[in-house]
Design a protein around this motif. Structure first.
Motif, PDB file in Angstrom:
ATOM      1  N   SER A  21      82.447 -50.753   4.249  1.00 50.51           N
ATOM      2  CA  SER A  21      82.161 -50.832   2.812  1.00 50.51           C
ATOM      3  C   SER A  21      80.652 -50.702   2.595  1.00 50.51           C
ATOM      4  O   SER A  21      79.869 -50.609   3.546  1.00 50.51           O
ATOM      5  CB  SER A  21      82.624 -52.185   2.281  1.00 50.51           C
ATOM      6  N   PHE A  22      80.261 -50.742   1.328  1.00 46.50           N
ATOM      7  CA  PHE A  22      78.828 -50.744   1.004  1.00 46.50           C
ATOM      8  C   PHE A  22      78.133 -51.924   1.692  1.00 46.50           C
ATOM      9  O   PHE A  22      77.042 -51.780   2.251  1.00 46.50           O
ATOM     10  CB  PHE A  22      78.630 -50.822  -0.504  1.00 46.50           C
ATOM     11  N   PRO A  33      75.682 -48.175  -5.126  1.00 40.66           N
ATOM     12  CA  PRO A  33      77.016 -47.789  -5.599  1.00 40.66           C
ATOM     13  C   PRO A  33      76.994 -47.103  -6.959  1.00 40.66           C
ATOM     14  O   PRO A  33      76.284 -47.535  -7.879  1.00 40.66           O
ATOM     15  CB  PRO A  33      77.761 -49.128  -5.667  1.00 40.66           C
ATOM     16  N   PRO A  37      82.015 -42.239  -8.139  1.00 43.43           N
ATOM     17  CA  PRO A  37      81.569 -41.435  -6.997  1.00 43.43           C
ATOM     18  C   PRO A  37      81.908 -39.955  -7.128  1.00 43.43           C
ATOM     19  O   PRO A  37      81.205 -39.103  -6.590  1.00 43.43           O
ATOM     20  CB  PRO A  37      82.316 -42.064  -5.811  1.00 43.43           C
ATOM     21  N   ARG A  40      79.131 -38.098  -8.583  1.00 46.88           N
ATOM     22  CA  ARG A  40      78.051 -37.956  -7.602  1.00 46.88           C
ATOM     23  C   ARG A  40      78.339 -36.748  -6.689  1.00 46.88           C
ATOM     24  O   ARG A  40      77.438 -35.976  -6.353  1.00 46.88           O
ATOM     25  CB  ARG A  40      77.949 -39.247  -6.786  1.00 46.88           C
ATOM     26  N   ARG A  64      72.274 -44.063   4.013  1.00 44.98           N
ATOM     27  CA  ARG A  64      73.618 -44.362   3.505  1.00 44.98           C
ATOM     28  C   ARG A  64      73.916 -43.412   2.339  1.00 44.98           C
ATOM     29  O   ARG A  64      73.062 -43.145   1.499  1.00 44.98           O
ATOM     30  CB  ARG A  64      73.618 -45.817   3.017  1.00 44.98           C
ATOM     31  N   ARG A  65      75.145 -42.897   2.319  1.00 50.89           N
ATOM     32  CA  ARG A  65      75.516 -42.003   1.213  1.00 50.89           C
ATOM     33  C   ARG A  65      76.911 -42.370   0.709  1.00 50.89           C
ATOM     34  O   ARG A  65      77.708 -42.995   1.412  1.00 50.89           O
ATOM     35  CB  ARG A  65      75.499 -40.539   1.669  1.00 50.89           C
ATOM     36  N   GLN A  66      77.174 -41.937  -0.509  1.00 53.98           N
ATOM     37  CA  GLN A  66      78.493 -42.166  -1.113  1.00 53.98           C
ATOM     38  C   GLN A  66      78.984 -40.857  -1.713  1.00 53.98           C
ATOM     39  O   GLN A  66      78.235 -40.150  -2.399  1.00 53.98           O
ATOM     40  CB  GLN A  66      78.395 -43.236  -2.212  1.00 53.98           C
ATOM     41  N   ASP A  67      80.250 -40.506  -1.417  1.00 56.84           N
ATOM     42  CA  ASP A  67      80.851 -39.329  -2.038  1.00 56.84           C
ATOM     43  C   ASP A  67      82.326 -39.620  -2.293  1.00 56.84           C
ATOM     44  O   ASP A  67      82.741 -40.783  -2.210  1.00 56.84           O
ATOM     45  CB  ASP A  67      80.662 -38.075  -1.164  1.00 56.84           C
ATOM     46  N   GLY A  70      84.125 -41.924   0.050  1.00 55.80           N
ATOM     47  CA  GLY A  70      83.690 -43.302   0.251  1.00 55.80           C
ATOM     48  C   GLY A  70      82.270 -43.352   0.804  1.00 55.80           C
ATOM     49  O   GLY A  70      81.453 -42.464   0.577  1.00 55.80           O
ATOM     50  N   TRP A  71      81.979 -44.400   1.568  1.00 54.19           N
ATOM     51  CA  TRP A  71      80.647 -44.607   2.114  1.00 54.19           C
ATOM     52  C   TRP A  71      80.515 -43.988   3.499  1.00 54.19           C
ATOM     53  O   TRP A  71      81.438 -44.013   4.304  1.00 54.19           O
ATOM     54  CB  TRP A  71      80.334 -46.104   2.186  1.00 54.19           C
TER      55      TRP A  71
END
Length: 461
Positions: A21-22, A33, A37, A40, A64-67, A70-71
């Motif tokens: 998770s984040f 976050p 997403p 993003r 760290r990236r989010q798409d 997920g993370w």
């Protein structure tokens, strides 16, 4: 271990691999976050190169990236490429990295296998890329490319990208199947286009009217096509890749199942057709911008023709040294696979960052190929970067358009051969001229292509 036996999950892959998770990645620099997403991801796909450069400038080479998946963690640079792609300590799974992107479309392709299963299948498929079959493919490429170029407009602008895409599909029919596609050609081309576009579709379920639905339908069409053909190839001699794969065996002398052949052919066709189309298009783009390199390649071609009664032979491929320099520099700036996902099977540390088991880890050739400390003046087109003297001391994993380690592209030498054959026949008697109003802008994901189809003129000398 036979190929027809069900494969147990690799002993290297934990059954309870967590989904970080984040909070698990909060100690890393990177994105915070987002409420949505998906937005993003859409924003990233508008300008992947620009967004990636901004991330590296802001957060460094591990972030760290989010798409929509997920993370995850991005790792940039030759050292990251070596750790992840060479995978000496078996930390990273290719199948778990690619599955979220390709599972609905190319399940059980070679790239979606790990460790012993991958090694066994790769060894079986490699029979199709040995010297004698490769010599046969070159003959097919030479004749098919000559015919294809002769059919292109002799005057005025035309869009190169759709033209080369149609030609590479025709060439794949000869080398991969040994027969023309016939009336199925347009449907096959559409099937592969739909499958590749679905790989980055924001909606990941094949709901009606979605890109994923079209991709899954494309896969069904191609699976039926290959399934009908397999019985015709079993137990027969043939120089094409498909027939050889239908008759290859593992270490125990057991043939591949029909389903395994279908899965491999779908994946190999996609990899050969789409990435080669992208690579040739990128090279044409740069040769149009820098015509002096066309002249240098042409001089090389004429030297080969003088030695071989006019044709490119398997033995003279290595003489196209300038062509190879130009091709490598084109793939540095526009790599056909801009990003390569993996999944961490256990905790590891990189650049003093602890990254937990289960993390989705991505290496990024598109960004590594533009790092100024590795590639001085990275935006400048300079094929001489790849001469032996200028390459000396450069990190082995600084240039990775074909991946690296155990998952290095199986068709690497086939790709070089097709590219050299194409430019041998194109540039011997023609020059590439950019079309009127050509902007040179590429859509970089999932496989790069020019926004405007690359309008050019092919002028006879």
């Amino acid at each position: 271990m036979t190929m027809n036996a069900p494969h147990p999950a690799s002993a290297f892959i934990p059954a309870d691999l967590p989904e970080p998770s984040f909070a698990d990645l909060a100690h890393l620099p990177g994105m915070t976050p987002a409420r949505m997403p998906v937005l993003r991801t859409i924003d990233f796909l508008k300008d992947p190169l620009g967004r990636s450069q901004k991330m590296v400038e802001t957060y460094g080479r591990v972030f760290r990236r989010q798409d929509f998946g997920g993370w995850g963690v991005s790792m940039i640079g030759p050292e990251a490429n070596e750790l992840v792609l060479f995978n000496k300590d078996k930390i990273f799974s290719s199948s778990l990295g690619w599955n979220p992107v390709l599972e609905n479309l190319f399940p059980h392709g070679l790239m979606l296998m790990d460790f012993d299963e991958h090694r066994i299948h790769r060894k079986a498929l490699s029979v199709a890329f040995k010297t004698e079959p490769m010599k046969h493919y070159l003959g097919e490429l030479n004749s098919g490319i000559t015919r294809g170029i002769a059919g292109w407009p002799g005057q005025g602008d035309f869009k190169f990208y759709p033209a080369i895409k149609a030609l590479t599909l025709d060439l794949a029919a000869a080398s991969f199947l040994g027969v023309p596609w016939g009336p199925d050609a347009a449907k096959i081309n559409k099937a592969f286009v739909d499958m590749v576009l679905a790989s980055v579709a924001v909606i990941r379920k094949p709901l009606p009217l979605t890109a994923m639905r079209r991709g899954v339908k494309g896969r069904e069409y191609m699976s039926e096509f290959f399934g009908r053909e397999i019985p015709k190839r079993r137990g027969r001699q043939g120089d094409d890749i498909f027939t050889q794969i239908c008759n290859t065996t593992d270490d125990d002398g057991v043939q591949l199942t029909d389903q395994a052949i279908i899965d491999h052919m779908n994946f190999l066709m996609m990899a050969a057709h789409d990435t080669t189309t992208s690579s040739i298009t990128s090279t044409v783009h740069f040769l149009g911008q820098y015509p002096e390199w066309q002249d240098r390649i042409r001089a090389e071609i004429l030297g080969i023709k003088a030695k071989t009664a006019g044709e490119l032979t398997y033995e003279t491929l290595a003489d196209m040294e300038t062509m190879e320099l130009v091709f490598k520099e084109s793939l540095r700036l526009i790599p056909p696979v801009p990003s390569m996902p993996r999944r961490a099977l256990k905790d590891f540390v990189f650049m003093n960052h602890r990254i937990p088991a289960g993390s989705h880890v991505g290496v990024n050739p598109m960004m590594t190929h533009r790092l100024p400390d590795v590639w001085p003046e990275p935006a400048r087109f300079d094929p001489l970067r790849f001469t032996p003297e200028n390459s000396r001391g450069r990190h082995k994993y600084a240039w990775v358009p074909f991946g690296g380690g155990g998952h290095m592209c199986l068709g690497l030498h086939f790709a070089y051969m097709q590219v050299k054959s194409f430019f041998f026949h194109l540039l011997a008697e023609h020059r590439i001229v950019p079309g009127d109003g050509y902007k040179g802008e590429f859509i970089m994901f999932p496989i790069p292509k020019p926004r405007d189809g690359l309008p050019i003129r092919i002028e006879r000398l």
